[in-house]
Design a protein around this motif. Structure first.
Motif, short mmCIF file in Angstrom:
data_model
loop_
_atom_site.label_atom_id
_atom_site.label_comp_id
_atom_site.label_asym_id
_atom_site.label_seq_id
_atom_site.Cartn_x
_atom_site.Cartn_y
_atom_site.Cartn_z
N HIS A 110 0.85 -1.20 0.00
CA HIS A 110 0.00 0.00 0.00
C HIS A 110 0.88 1.23 0.00
O HIS A 110 2.09 1.15 0.21
N ALA A 111 0.28 2.38 -0.25
CA ALA A 111 1.02 3.63 -0.31
C ALA A 111 1.37 4.11 1.10
O ALA A 111 0.69 3.77 2.06
N GLY A 112 2.43 4.88 1.18
CA GLY A 112 2.84 5.44 2.47
C GLY A 112 4.29 5.88 2.44
O GLY A 112 4.91 5.97 1.39
N ARG A 113 4.83 6.14 3.62
CA ARG A 113 6.22 6.59 3.76
C ARG A 113 7.03 5.46 4.39
O ARG A 113 6.59 4.82 5.33
N ILE A 114 8.24 5.23 3.88
CA ILE A 114 9.12 4.20 4.43
C ILE A 114 9.61 4.66 5.80
O ILE A 114 10.32 5.66 5.91
N ALA A 115 9.20 3.93 6.84
CA ALA A 115 9.58 4.28 8.20
C ALA A 115 10.84 3.54 8.64
O ALA A 115 11.60 4.04 9.47
N ARG A 116 11.06 2.35 8.10
CA ARG A 116 12.21 1.54 8.50
C ARG A 116 12.57 0.60 7.37
O ARG A 116 11.71 0.10 6.67
N LEU A 117 13.87 0.35 7.20
CA LEU A 117 14.38 -0.62 6.21
C LEU A 117 15.33 -1.58 6.89
O LEU A 117 16.06 -1.20 7.81
N THR A 118 15.37 -2.80 6.41
CA THR A 118 16.32 -3.77 6.92
C THR A 118 17.73 -3.35 6.52
O THR A 118 17.94 -2.66 5.52
N GLU A 119 18.70 -3.78 7.30
CA GLU A 119 20.10 -3.50 7.01
C GLU A 119 20.68 -4.51 6.01
O GLU A 119 21.75 -4.31 5.47
N VAL A 120 19.96 -5.59 5.79
CA VAL A 120 20.44 -6.66 4.91
C VAL A 120 20.43 -6.18 3.46
O VAL A 120 19.43 -5.66 2.98
N ASP A 121 21.54 -6.35 2.79
CA ASP A 121 21.63 -6.07 1.35
C ASP A 121 22.67 -7.02 0.78
O ASP A 121 23.84 -6.98 1.15
N GLY A 122 22.23 -7.92 -0.06
CA GLY A 122 23.13 -8.92 -0.62
C GLY A 122 23.28 -10.13 0.29
O GLY A 122 24.11 -11.00 0.05
N GLY A 123 22.46 -10.20 1.34
CA GLY A 123 22.51 -11.32 2.29
C GLY A 123 21.20 -12.08 2.30
O GLY A 123 20.21 -11.68 1.69
N ASP A 124 21.20 -13.18 3.02
CA ASP A 124 20.03 -14.05 3.09
C ASP A 124 18.93 -13.45 3.96
O ASP A 124 19.21 -12.86 5.00
N VAL A 125 17.70 -13.64 3.52
CA VAL A 125 16.52 -13.35 4.32
C VAL A 125 15.65 -14.59 4.34
O VAL A 125 15.70 -15.40 3.42
N GLU A 126 14.90 -14.76 5.39
CA GLU A 126 14.01 -15.91 5.55
C GLU A 126 12.56 -15.47 5.30
O GLU A 126 12.24 -14.30 5.44
N THR A 127 11.73 -16.41 4.95
CA THR A 127 10.31 -16.13 4.79
C THR A 127 9.77 -15.55 6.09
O THR A 127 10.01 -16.08 7.16
N GLY A 128 9.08 -14.42 5.97
CA GLY A 128 8.51 -13.77 7.16
C GLY A 128 9.38 -12.70 7.79
O GLY A 128 8.91 -11.96 8.66
#
Length: 147
Positions: A122-140
């Protein structure tokens, strides 16, 4: 474990009544599962999860309870390698404070050489982002919060 064997296992889970299958071969564990939502809405759709030692877990930032209640979490629908930019060396799709529209691409998750675009629900403002970039993430895993 080779790709053809994994595809065979995915097909097996898709056409059977089982909800989860875990197979370990030569130190590699593959877990294939179907969530109730997937079974009902997509029939034979599955999510695939490879479990490897040393995977990176995203940590939630400490934030106030009020901010958490008013922000909508964007969670990883599949496991894989998270990419915050469309290509190496390019600007990320979004930054904290950016205003996004519903359907706008926020991330890409690479799973088994397939690039899955993760869109804003949905539309809105990004309040927080994960620090992970180029690394593994899990479902959920929570990747972002939209306020």
């Amino acid at each position: 474990m080779d790709l053809s064997k994994i595809k065979t296992l995915i097909a097996f889970v898709g056409r059977s009544n089982i909800s989860e299958l875990t197979v370990t071969e030569k130190g590699v564990t593959v877990r294939i599962f179907r969530t109730p939502d997937q079974a009902a809405s997509q029939g034979a759709a599955q999510a695939l999860k490879a479990v490897a030692a040393g995977s990176i877990e995203s940590a939630r930032d400490a934030s106030s309870a009020t901010a958490e209640r008013s922000a909508f979490p964007v969670k990883a629908p599949v496991f894989g390698v998270l990419h915050r930019a469309p290509a190496p060396g390019q600007e990320p799709f979004v930054k904290v404070g950016d205003v996004v529209e519903e359907g706008q691409t926020l991330f890409i998750i690479e799973a088994m050489k397939v690039f899955n675009k993760i869109a804003a629900p949905h539309a809105g403002r990004i309040a927080r982002l994960t620090e992970v970039d180029g690394g593994d993430v899990e479902t959920g895993d929570v990747l972002a919060e939209i306020a």
